[in-house]
Enzyme design. Structure first.
Site, mmCIF file in Angstrom:
data_model
loop_
_atom_site.group_PDB
_atom_site.id
_atom_site.type_symbol
_atom_site.label_atom_id
_atom_site.label_comp_id
_atom_site.label_asym_id
_atom_site.label_seq_id
_atom_site.Cartn_x
_atom_site.Cartn_y
_atom_site.Cartn_z
ATOM 1 N N SER A 176 0.520 -1.177 -0.048
ATOM 2 C CA SER A 176 0.094 0.038 -0.297
ATOM 3 C C SER A 176 0.863 1.144 0.252
ATOM 4 C CB SER A 176 -1.135 0.149 1.761
ATOM 5 O OG SER A 176 -1.434 0.998 1.422
ATOM 6 N N LYS A 181 2.211 -3.627 6.854
ATOM 7 C CA LYS A 181 2.310 -3.720 5.072
ATOM 8 C C LYS A 181 3.715 -3.028 5.342
ATOM 9 C CE LYS A 181 -1.395 -4.274 2.865
ATOM 10 N NZ LYS A 181 -2.468 -6.038 2.561
ATOM 11 N N TYR A 224 -2.242 -1.131 11.426
ATOM 12 C CA TYR A 224 -2.390 -1.852 10.048
ATOM 13 C C TYR A 224 -1.220 -0.798 8.585
ATOM 14 C CZ TYR A 224 -4.137 -1.134 4.944
ATOM 15 O OH TYR A 224 -3.596 -1.344 3.727
#
Ligand code: UD1
Length: 341
Positions: free
Chosen positions: A125, A154, A150
């Site tokens: 992302s 990544k 989150y």
């Protein structure tokens, strides 16, 4: 040629399965159905004529994952989507995010190592860049401290992959998505958030269909032309097609490094109001909007420099904002017509 798609009944996963099947790949999907339904594989079957094989289990389960790979050691490549993805929830429940997003990746990579499977495409992302200092953001931009658990999963996932690639036993391509929106042109698959959507476009379409009363615009005092935050929205089908290119690049040995990273964006930045205006134009509806304060954790602006992806992958996002928003609106309308939802 058999490709494993983890999270293949999810939003980006399902569109990618369609594109893989359209190119003749045999697809096997593993999904725990945490945020999707088993009916998606039937919808994919309606679109492509082939219902992908679906195995339902949690990739955090080491034994089940090892058993899966024993049965499917002939998989030629993996696209790993399976992960939790709600930024806000990750702040409330960080351990859920670290356990799931990192645990499943480690089990998948162990399965690869044990069975000599060499190729993995990873779903990363643009959140790994944080608020970048320079726009547009290219792949060489510094990785800043993640803004959420989150985002951190990544970043850590890319490190886990990079370290494992350094053993010489496998290769990987990480695709850093900007903001995927829109849905398949058939209206059969799209984004179906469980509960109240946190992302902009599902919130817009659910407001338009009457499920939500009002769309709140988070912040109008950003340093942008209209004061609202800017993102690089990309059509999910354009994004899905890039995964097929990445798989082909790995399998046909076109990679220039054993671990490659690509931005997947259009290179165009649009504000929240641009998206709302586009929706009102394509739908002919007027949305009930209210400008409220900024949302915690949001960055001001981000858009991609897609030059490296365009050149190296020979891939380019083709659909414009109006097409993205129109397809999301079609999906929302089809969804509410169907008796099963
Ligand atoms: C976030 C994550 C991204 C993740 C994506 C999917 C960051 C920086 N980005 O994107 O990595 O892949 O979610 O879950 O962590 N907005 C409104 N009203 C709303 C909803 C959103 O004004 O009701 C605004 C937001 O403030 C933002 C823009 O719309 O400026 C886009 O928001 P959203 O769709 O939630 O995506 P991101 O937060 O950019």
């Amino acid at each position: 040629m058999k490709i494993l798609v983890t999270g293949g009944t999810g939003y980006i996963g399902s569109h990618t399965v369609v594109e893989l099947q359209n190119k003749g790949f045999e697809v096997i999907v593993v999904d725990a159905l945490f945020n999707s339904g088993a009916d998606v594989s039937g919808k994919i079957g309606k679109i492509t004529g082939t219902k992908p094989t679906l195995e339902i289990f949690d990739l955090c389960d080491r034994e089940k994952t090892a058993d899966f790979f024993k049965r499917h050691h002939d998989v030629k490549g993996i696209i790993h989507f399976a992960a939790h993805k709600a930024v806000g929830e990750s702040v409330e429940a960080p351990l859920k995010y670290y356990r799931n997003n990192l645990g499943s990746l480690i089990n998948v990579m162990q399965g690869m190592m044990d069975n000599n499977i060499r190729n993995i495409v990873f779903s990363s992302s643009c959140t790994v860049y944080g608020q970048a200092d320079e726009m547009p953001v290219s792949e060489s931009a510094p990785i800043k401290k993640a803004e959420s658990p989150y985002g951190n999963t990544k970043q850590i996932s890319e490190e886990i992959i990079s370290d494992t690639v350094n053993t010489g036993k496998l290769k990987s391509i990480a695709l850093r998505y900007f903001n995927p929106i829109g849905a398949h042109e058939t209206g059969l698959i799209g984004e179906l958030p469980i509960g109240v959507p946190s992302n902009l476009v599902p919130f817009i379409t659910q407001t338009a269909i009457g499920l939500r009363e009002q769309i709140r615009v988070f912040g109008s005092d950003y340093n942008t032309p209209d004061g609202t935050a800017i993102r690089d929205y990309i059509h999910v089908v354009d994004l899905a097609k890039a995964h097929v290119v990445a798989i082909d690049r790995m399998i046909n040995k076109k990679m220039k490094n054993d671990f490659e990273v690509f931005n997947l964006g259009t290179g165009n930045g649009y504000s929240v109001l641009d998206v709302i205006n586009s929706f009102e134009k394509v739908s002919g509806l007027k949305l009930n909007c209210k400008i409220v304060g900024r949302r915690a954790g949001d960055i001001e602006k981000v858009w991609a420099n897609p030059d490296f992806s365009n050149k190296e992958l020979g891939w380019k996002a083709e659909r414009n904002l109006d097409e993205m928003v129109a397809s999301a609106w079609k999906w929302e309308q089809e969804l509410r017509k169907r008796p099963e939802k």
